[in-house]
Design a protein around this motif. Structure first.
Motif, mmCIF file in Angstrom:
data_model
loop_
_atom_site.group_PDB
_atom_site.id
_atom_site.type_symbol
_atom_site.label_atom_id
_atom_site.label_comp_id
_atom_site.label_asym_id
_atom_site.label_seq_id
_atom_site.Cartn_x
_atom_site.Cartn_y
_atom_site.Cartn_z
ATOM 1 N N PHE A 63 -5.516 5.648 -0.624
ATOM 2 C CA PHE A 63 -4.063 5.587 -0.831
ATOM 3 C C PHE A 63 -3.620 6.576 -1.907
ATOM 4 O O PHE A 63 -2.630 7.303 -1.735
ATOM 5 C CB PHE A 63 -3.641 4.169 -1.235
ATOM 6 N N THR A 92 -8.401 2.005 -2.228
ATOM 7 C CA THR A 92 -7.459 2.449 -3.256
ATOM 8 C C THR A 92 -7.517 3.953 -3.432
ATOM 9 O O THR A 92 -6.478 4.613 -3.589
ATOM 10 C CB THR A 92 -7.776 1.746 -4.585
ATOM 11 N N ARG A 113 0.822 -1.210 0.000
ATOM 12 C CA ARG A 113 0.000 0.000 0.000
ATOM 13 C C ARG A 113 0.855 1.259 0.000
ATOM 14 O O ARG A 113 0.516 2.246 -0.673
ATOM 15 C CB ARG A 113 -0.927 -0.020 1.220
#
Length: 387
Positions: free
Chosen positions: A104, A101, A18
């Motif tokens: 991030f 997602t 990540r």
């Protein structure tokens, strides 16, 4: 709040992919802002500003591929079962992964904006004695709407690709549930159809590049100097890279077939069957790595010490290569976790650690023996028309 709780509750080792997504998203965001800076410094030179912006699509695609791959492999079996128990099934899991997602990538875009503003001198003055002033258009007003739009490109595209990828994966699992190859007797698995399509795309891409590069007589400029390459050359490169990605699973499964051919012993047979089973999971990331390696080899032929690459080109290349390597490592880790029950069954049947380690080494050697000459050959063919 559930995506944030799952992120906080992850093991430290699971946070590394990540963090790589955050770094890649931040790098792509910085490249997009630098392309905007060039447009601000050269308002009447759209013929060069637009190709610089289009060049950012290459690291953007690599970042999106890594983000979707990390999202597919991040939730372990226990986490996935727990989420199914609370009602997050085939519809909720893709949405949850897309939100993670997006978080991030938004973090990476925010870091890119901070670095960009710092280099512009909007925070504490111009750093490095103004060495990066031209790169970031220091002293010129920054359009807020264009800046925010470019910074939101990576989170939105990555979140959408993640949701679509997980929905497709869930549909395939529901339609074709298959036991591991180690538990199934019979002939080898059929080669994926992507091998033929990928080979055809590679041929079309090289042919298109050869036709478009006729009469140029010089290496195609990268986004650091001169005018950009023609659309035919760029399209040929993209088709060649896409062909390598599509052919990756087929080439990986072919390596497994070759490994288990000609009356194999226990170690070779085990390695070949495992590699055939892993091919759908690690084949596409291996194809991305082949495409990145092909680009590096071709660039080494086209550019040398007398034609140094610019900092933005180096940054974009690092993003592409880094995402390709991280994608392969992530896919291998996910495949290893999926085959853990089969390895445990083999251990109960008396398979030694030396046998399993030898089979793993044979799989690595077989993949290198098949993909290395393919990458080198495609790179040579791609660079030949431009030298």
């Amino acid at each position: 709040m559930l995506p944030l709780r799952l992120i906080r509750g992850g093991a430290p080792l699971t946070q590394l992919p990540r963090l790589l997504v955050v770094a890649a998203a931040g790098s792509v965001g910085f490249l997009l802002l630098c392309a905007l800076s060039y447009a601000l410094n050269h308002p009447g030179d759209a013929g060069v500003a637009v190709p610089r912006l289009l060049w950012c699509l290459v690291p953007l695609a690599a970042t999106v591929q890594l983000a979707a791959l990390v999202a597919r492999t991040a939730p372990g079996p226990r986490t996935r079962a727990a989420l199914d128990a609370v009602g997050l099934g085939a519809t909720g899991l893709p949405l949850l992964a897309a939100l993670q997602t997006a978080v991030f990538c938004l973090l990476g875009s925010a870091l890119a904006l901070l670095v960009y503003l710092h280099l512009r001198g909007d925070v504490v003055g111009l750093p490095f004695d103004g060495a990066a002033a031209e790169l970031v258009a220091a002293g010129r007003p920054l359009p807020v709407v264009a800046t925010l739009t470019l910074l939101l490109v990576v989170p939105l595209v990555a979140a959408g690709a993640t949701a679509l990828s997980l929905r497709a994966t869930a549909a395939r699992r529901a339609a074709h549930p298959q036991p591991p190859a180690l538990d199934r007797a019979g002939p080898p698995l059929p080669l994926p159809v992507g091998l033929s399509y990928g080979t055809a795309l590679i041929g079309v891409g090289i042919a298109l590049e050869t036709y478009a590069a006729r009469g140029t007589g010089a290496p195609v400029p990268l986004p650091g100097a001169g005018t950009g390459p023609g659309p035919g050359v760029v399209t040929g490169w993209l088709l060649t890279a896409l062909g390598l990605v599509l052919a990756g699973p087929g080439l990986t499964q072919l390596a497994g077939r070759l490994l288990a051919a000609a009356r194999p012993g226990a170690m070779r047979f085990l390695a070949g069957r495992i590699l055939q089973e892993e091919a759908p999971h690690i084949g596409a990331p291996l194809g991305v790595l082949c495409a990145a390696g092909c680009g590096l080899i071709a660039a080494s032929h086209l550019y040398g010490p007398d034609r140094p690459l610019g900092p933005l080109t180096v940054l974009g290349g690092l993003v592409v290569v880094g995402c390709a390597v991280a994608g392969v490592c992530t896919a291998v880790a996910g495949s290893r976790a999926a085959l853990a029950p089969a390895r445990a069954a083999l251990a109960q049947l008396g398979a030694t650690r030396e046998l399993l380690r030898g089979a793993a080494a044979l799989r690595v050697a077989a993949v290198l023996a098949v993909l290395t000459p393919v990458t080198w050959g495609v790179a040579q063919l791609a660079a030949l028309p431009l030298t």
